[in-house]
Design a protein around this motif. Structure first.
Motif, PDB file in Angstrom:
ATOM      1  N   GLY A 165       8.399  89.740   0.288  1.00 25.26           N
ATOM      2  CA  GLY A 165       8.664  90.543  -0.893  1.00 25.26           C
ATOM      3  C   GLY A 165       9.829  91.460  -0.566  1.00 25.26           C
ATOM      4  O   GLY A 165      10.647  91.152   0.312  1.00 25.26           O
ATOM      5  N   GLY A 187       5.891  88.118  -3.585  1.00 21.31           N
ATOM      6  CA  GLY A 187       6.830  87.896  -4.675  1.00 21.31           C
ATOM      7  C   GLY A 187       7.877  86.833  -4.445  1.00 21.31           C
ATOM      8  O   GLY A 187       8.033  85.897  -5.242  1.00 21.31           O
ATOM      9  N   GLU A 236       6.213  83.341  -3.199  1.00 16.31           N
ATOM     10  CA  GLU A 236       5.526  82.590  -4.242  1.00 16.31           C
ATOM     11  C   GLU A 236       6.469  82.070  -5.317  1.00 16.31           C
ATOM     12  O   GLU A 236       6.202  81.027  -5.925  1.00 16.31           O
ATOM     13  N   ASN A 237       7.575  82.783  -5.577  1.00 18.66           N
ATOM     14  CA  ASN A 237       8.391  82.493  -6.752  1.00 18.66           C
ATOM     15  C   ASN A 237       9.779  81.927  -6.490  1.00 18.66           C
ATOM     16  O   ASN A 237      10.383  81.365  -7.411  1.00 18.66           O
TER      17      ASN A 237
END
Length: 378
Positions: free
Chosen positions: A185, A304, A307-308
């Motif tokens: 993240g 964040g 995962e994305n």
């Protein structure tokens, strides 16, 4: 059991109310310290009215707090008492930006709801299983015995949760599960998991060490700091430089990964280089931790960016072909809210994306701790 989860910062308070797996309410109160919300107690008052409407006569049964630093004392969640609060405050020198704010949140809840049990869930706890060869720094022993200088590791609640979920997804007993977990993240860390336990992790004495992050430099030659100090940089200047002005922001001008990737796609050389540096740093850790765990059963991306960002996962995996890792381009592009495989059937190990849920993990730990305390007292 209805659990209120609180993450208190010095100028903000993030909250979530959960009943089992259901999220009943969540929000973020910012600008604490300003006139409209002067302190953490006032922040709680701001969302208490909303909670009364949502709960419809139900009451909060317990409050779980994210506490950043548990030092060497706390290796598991604990029921908060005045002595525990003092123990957390004694760790303030190790986390001066976090622990004092965490305690403010604890005291504010005690003031608002004095009869509700509170539980501290420590970000460092999962890493208390590091062997000494991993947590020791090669500095004089006095620095450890007198000042507590050692590797503590952070993001432990997330790493613990994702380890459990990844093992369950693969149908492997946790005690037999070896993996490399990448929590990516704005803050980022990677952990070596052997037998379901943390045996090494990239963050160290503070969350500054390790990977390239949004605004943090990650690993850097300590002599650079000595050089800059001789050039007139103060400790405060160095702290700002390394924690707030470095990482992706220092390399590409922004710490927002989406903006960096968009700029890189548009041909921005600085953004392209920033991604290459960040991916290379992570790939080096993955390779090292694959060795440390005696052969990982999986590489797991979470948080964040993990995962994305399919493109960043691809960039990292492209540097791990020596390990036999191969992503499936179509699977890697898919999005979802549950654990999934993004590697090919022929990959030497599965590459997973496992969504983290730190609030859920804190709520679960809170319920278990309060339940155990009630059972012990009955």
């Amino acid at each position: 059991m209805i659990i209120l989860v609180i993450n208190s910062g010095s100028s903000s308070l993030k909250y979530q109310v959960r009943e089992g797996d259901d999220v009943l309410a969540q929000g973020l109160i910012e600008s604490i310290g300003e006139e409209w919300v002067p302190d953490h107690a006032a922040a709680i008052e701001h969302f208490d009215t909303e909670l009364a409407v949502i709960l419809q006569g139900k009451t909060i049964d317990a409050v779980g707090h994210r506490v950043v630093h548990g030092g060497e004392r706390f290796g598991e969640p604990v029921l908060i008492t005045p002595e525990i609060i003092r123990a957390i405050e004694r760790l303030n020198p190790l986390a001066p930006l976090h622990n004092p704010a965490n305690v403010l949140g604890i005291r504010a809840v005690a003031q608002k709801w004095p009869g509700i049990p509170q539980v501290a869930v420590f970000d460092t706890a999962f890493h208390r299983t590091l062997p000494e060869r991993a947590w020791r720094y090669a500095v004089p022993d006095e620095l450890y015995t007198k000042h507590g200088i050692r590797r503590y590791g952070f993001h432990g609640t997330s790493h613990d949760y994702v380890t459990r979920k990844a093992a369950e997804f693969l149908g492997t007993p946790r005690e037999n599960f070896n993996a490399v977990i990448a929590h990516l993240g704005n803050g980022a860390s990677v952990t070596a998991v052997r037998g379901g336990r943390s045996i090494d992790t990239s963050m160290g004495f503070t969350p500054l060490e390790g990977l390239v992050m949004g605004t943090r430099s990650g690993d850097i030659d300590p002599s650079i700091l000595l050089f800059l100090a001789r050039e007139g940089y103060s400790p405060e200047d160095l702290d700002t430089l390394l924690n707030r002005e470095s990482g992706l922001r220092g390399l590409a001008g922004t710490n927002d990964m989406r903006s960096v990737e968009k700029a890189a796609d548009g041909g921005d050389k600085a953004a392209q280089l920033a991604l290459e540096i960040a991916a290379y740093r992570l790939a080096k850790y993955v390779g090292g931790y694959h060795v440390a765990v005696g052969g990982a059963h999986a590489l797991v991306f979470t948080a964040g960016i993990g995962e994305n960002s399919s493109s960043f996962r691809s960039l990292v995996a492209g540097q791990l072909t020596a390990l036999g890792i191969e992503l499936d381009p179509d699977l890697n592009e898919l999005r979802g809210s549950s654990a999934r495989v993004v590697s090919t059937a022929g990959s030497a190990m599965p590459v997973l994306v496992v969504p983290t849920d730190e609030e859920g993990a804190i709520a679960e730990a809170t319920a278990a701790t309060v339940g155990a305390a009630a059972a012990a007292g009955s």
